[in-house]
Scaffold this motif. Structure first.
Motif, PDB file in Angstrom:
ATOM      1  N   ILE A  43      32.183  48.087  44.224  1.00  0.00           N
ATOM      2  CA  ILE A  43      31.434  48.613  43.079  1.00  0.00           C
ATOM      3  C   ILE A  43      30.797  49.965  43.415  1.00  0.00           C
ATOM      4  N   TRP A  44      30.365  50.130  44.685  1.00  0.00           N
ATOM      5  CA  TRP A  44      29.830  51.442  45.087  1.00  0.00           C
ATOM      6  C   TRP A  44      30.960  52.474  45.170  1.00  0.00           C
ATOM      7  N   VAL A  58      25.136  57.370  47.173  1.00  0.00           N
ATOM      8  CA  VAL A  58      26.094  56.265  47.077  1.00  0.00           C
ATOM      9  C   VAL A  58      26.884  56.136  48.372  1.00  0.00           C
ATOM     10  N   GLY A  59      27.281  57.288  48.933  1.00  0.00           N
ATOM     11  CA  GLY A  59      28.027  57.284  50.191  1.00  0.00           C
ATOM     12  C   GLY A  59      27.253  56.624  51.314  1.00  0.00           C
ATOM     13  N   THR A  98      26.407  51.922  54.949  1.00  0.00           N
ATOM     14  CA  THR A  98      25.498  50.854  55.379  1.00  0.00           C
ATOM     15  C   THR A  98      26.154  49.488  55.188  1.00  0.00           C
ATOM     16  N   LEU A  99      26.856  49.331  54.053  1.00  0.00           N
ATOM     17  CA  LEU A  99      27.524  48.062  53.752  1.00  0.00           C
ATOM     18  C   LEU A  99      28.731  47.825  54.648  1.00  0.00           C
ATOM     19  N   VAL A 117      38.460  53.967  54.258  1.00  0.00           N
ATOM     20  CA  VAL A 117      38.485  54.482  52.881  1.00  0.00           C
ATOM     21  C   VAL A 117      37.138  55.095  52.506  1.00  0.00           C
ATOM     22  N   ASN A 118      36.045  54.479  52.970  1.00  0.00           N
ATOM     23  CA  ASN A 118      34.710  54.998  52.653  1.00  0.00           C
ATOM     24  C   ASN A 118      34.524  56.411  53.192  1.00  0.00           C
ATOM     25  N   TYR A 119      34.971  56.645  54.412  1.00  0.00           N
ATOM     26  CA  TYR A 119      34.824  57.963  55.025  1.00  0.00           C
ATOM     27  C   TYR A 119      35.687  58.999  54.302  1.00  0.00           C
ATOM     28  N   VAL A 120      36.880  58.592  53.905  1.00  0.00           N
ATOM     29  CA  VAL A 120      37.769  59.515  53.177  1.00  0.00           C
ATOM     30  C   VAL A 120      37.135  59.910  51.842  1.00  0.00           C
TER      31      VAL A 120
END
Length: 692
Positions: free
Chosen positions: A488-489, A508-509, A514-515, A521-524
């Motif tokens: 969702i984030w 949001v990043g 943190t999660l 994918v989050n870093y990209v």
């Protein structure tokens, strides 16, 4: 007088025995004849025979007649009500089961242990823990909570509703814990994705002196496979061998072992187990076939399927549906059509699950007209049938058709489930139907049977993000009754990128890292939002963080089917034998696009702080462009036709602009399926309206 009654009542017992035989063997025609005989003999309102008739018609799947028998009864007991509840449950209508339960309670008739256990199962199927808790309260008041079959059903209900803590509490207070009790908890942990706890529970079970059965072992192997714990799974396999347990003769266990090795990436061991099985059943075949398919070895998967056909084994609906799923995921339309032709010729091909998978295959291959035709021709449809079609319309950007179908299914008395609502909300999002999406989400929140999950809230975040209402989307995440997850984030971060809101994107990043700081994918996503804003220093910092952790994102891959051969491309791929010709065609298309439309590369999508010429070169070799180039080499671009390309990731902005312009200067329609949806490029426009 007694002598006259005796043959009549013995005839009554013979009728009961015949009905029970018909029920056990699903003999509908013979059961109808017995029903007629009972009416002729004057037993039309006999309580016992009426109960047997309800069970017989239920087991034969004729619920309308079972309900008719029930409605015409002048006298009913708890067996009558429970028989009809079981019938509805066995025939896939858990809601009708619960509705009958409350009617029975209001009629002041007391449930028995089988009534309670049946309705706990219905609650688990529908995922309605609130109703399950109410029924649990009735059990406590009536003393049935301590009956083993009821206690185990309560544990199972909480487990299937995701209330694993409540399930543990109930297990701990069970006065008698049998093997079924332990197996129920083991399955509950596995179903909840808590494989580690499932393994601990298995050890606790052994320490308690319980002897595992086939169900125990298949469940614990499933837990190992979901965790990727090949070591623990191999130890259990070793236990089978050393203890002389005939795992090669137990179909379910052999299938679970194959599945374990497949999921853990050890296809060689999976094949060895498969080869050792004396009497291979469809479960074993399907586990290995899907293993090869998931590894991308489609040739071996198809070859195994042919062996299965030639092995005189009856190919069941599960295998057919699974193979259709493979062809759908890889968009192998020719193989899918061949499987469809085969399914028409075998008995299991008429199963509703197979029909659903065929419709899904055509939708995922971009053949919407064919899917619509098959859907309209289906003799019977269930909630999955409608959901598959609604999902397809959504992925193709035809939101209004998805809504029409959603309303039509309810008019046809098919109740939407959580997945149907998710498909409808997603369709509204893909088509920009903001108002309609908000309306259906409100309807879901008011629904007594279906409760919104995190995926439904993510759809609403996507809808609000599409409308530029980023603050509202953030507020929804922070105030929803569920704990926010990574997905969702990520949805909100994508919206921040589209609308260029770097400030909110940073916040949001941070939540994302943190999660889940181990997800590449989050870093990209975070680095990309910095790059598009021109913050190259921050971009490099995020990339370095991912590199230091050894994280690498999944490589982009595109494929296209030409003359029944599938060609795969990676970004920068130079291994294809026609790669030079592909580059020539792409450069020629670029030249024409520049001359006729003033096209320029969207170099911001290169996302690297390098010179412009290098950026253009890096964009030119994106996998979807290479696939399109090859397709143009095999048929040109001067005649009207459709080229279908498929990609495992989201299409980038430059490729999207490139294909839009290309569709303007050639007569070809391009259909691209990426990880999110279908894009149909025609006359310089895309069906996604530039929001994806």
């Amino acid at each position: 007088m007694i002598r006259l009654l005796f043959p009549i009542w013995s005839g009554r017992q013979r009728l009961a025995n015949l009905l029970r035989y018909c029920s056990k063997n699903s003999l509908l025609d013979q059961g109808v004849q017995v029903h007629a005989a009972s009416l002729r003999m004057g037993f039309g309102f006999d309580l016992m025979l009426s109960n047997d008739l309800i069970e017989m018609y239920s087991k034969c799947g004729v619920m309308d007649t079972a309900s008719l028998v029930f409605d015409r009864m002048t006298e009913r007991n708890v067996v009558s009500w429970t028989a009809l509840m079981c019938g509805h449950l066995q025939n896939g209508n858990a809601r009708a089961t619960l509705s009958l339960f409350f009617q029975m309670v209001f009629s002041c008739l007391k449930p028995n242990e089988y009534t309670f256990s049946t309705n706990f199962k219905a609650c688990g199927i529908l995922n309605v823990p609130e109703i399950g808790m109410k029924i649990h309260g009735m059990c406590v008041l009536t003393g049935f909570e301590t009956v083993p079959v009821v206690g185990n059903s309560i544990v199972d209900m909480y487990s299937k509703c995701g209330r694993i803590n409540e399930a543990v509490m109930m297990f701990n207070v069970l006065p008698v814990k049998n093997l079924i009790s332990w197996n129920t908890m083991l399955a509950g942990y596995t179903l909840a994705g808590q494989g580690e706890k499932a393994l601990l529970w298995f050890h606790r079970m052994l320490e308690n002196g319980e002897i595992p059965d086939e169900y125990t072992l298949t469940t614990v192997l499933k837990a190992c496979s979901r965790l990727g714990k090949i070591r623990e799974g191999s130890m259990i396999h070793g236990f089978f061998i050393t203890s002389g347990f005939p795992c090669s003769g137990k179909a379910a266990i052999a299938g679970s072992l194959i599945d374990l090795y497949v999921k853990c990436g050890n296809l060689a061991e999976a094949r060895r187990v498969f080869n050792q099985i004396g009497q291979k059943n469809v479960i074993s075949w399907s586990a290995l076939i899907l293993g090869y398919a998931q590894e991308g070895n489609l040739a071996e998967a198809i070859e195994l399927f042919k062996q299965l056909q030639n092995n005189s084994k009856q190919v069941d609906g599960f295998v057919l549906s699974s193979m259709m799923g493979v062809f759908a995921d890889f968009a192998l339309v020719e193989q899918g059509k061949q499987m469809h032709a085969y399914a028409v010729k075998v008995p299991s091909g008429s199963e509703i699950s197979v029909s659903n998978s065929i419709v899904d295959m055509y939708l995922k291959c971009g053949l919407l007209d064919e899917a619509e035709r098959l859907f309209n021709e289906m003799p019977a449809r269930n909630v999955v049938s409608w959901t598959v079609m609604i999902t397809g319309y959504g992925k193709h950007g035809i939101g209004k058709e998805a809504i029409r179908l959603f309303n039509q299914m309810q008019s046809d008395n098919i109740k939407p489930d959580g997945v149907t609502y998710l498909a409808t909300l997603s369709a509204c999002s893909h088509s920009g139907l903001i108002k309609e999406g908000e309306e259906y989400f409100s309807q879901l929140c008011r629904n007594r049977w279906v409760k919104p999950g995190i995926e439904h809230y993510a759809c609403m975040v996507d809808l609000l993000g599409r409308d530029g209402r980023l603050k509202e989307a953030k507020y929804l995440i922070e105030n929803m009754p569920l704990k926010p997850n990574v997905g969702i984030w990520q949805t909100l971060l994508s919206a921040c990128r589209v609308h260029g809101n770097l400030q909110l994107g940073k916040e949001v990043g941070q939540n994302l890292l943190t999660l889940d700081g181990e997800n590449p994918v989050n870093y990209v996503m975070i680095s990309n939002i910095y790059a598009e804003a021109g913050y190259w220093k921050e971009y490099e910092q995020v990339r370095e963080m991912a590199k230091a952790k050894g994280l690498r994102k999944e490589a982009g891959r595109s494929w296209v089917e030409i003359d029944k051969v599938v060609h795969f491309f990676y970004g920068g791929d130079d291994t294809h034998p026609m790669i030079d010709k592909v580059h020539q065609v792409l450069k020629e298309m670029e030249r024409r696009m520049k001359e006729e439309m003033g096209y320029v590369h969207g170099v911001k999508f290169a996302l690297r702080d390098i010179d412009e010429e290098s950026k253009v070169e890096s964009l030119r070799v994106h996998s979807e462009k290479l696939a399109i180039g090859l397709a143009l080499c095999h048929g040109g671009w001067d005649e009207a036709r459709v080229i279908r390309v498929f990609k495992n990731l989201r299409i980038c902005g430059d490729c999207h602009d490139f294909i839009k312009c290309l569709s303007k200067i050639v007569k070809v329609v391009f259909v691209v399926r990426d990880a999110n949806r279908f894009h149909q490029f025609k006359d310089g426009l895309c069906s996604c309206r530039d929001y994806w």
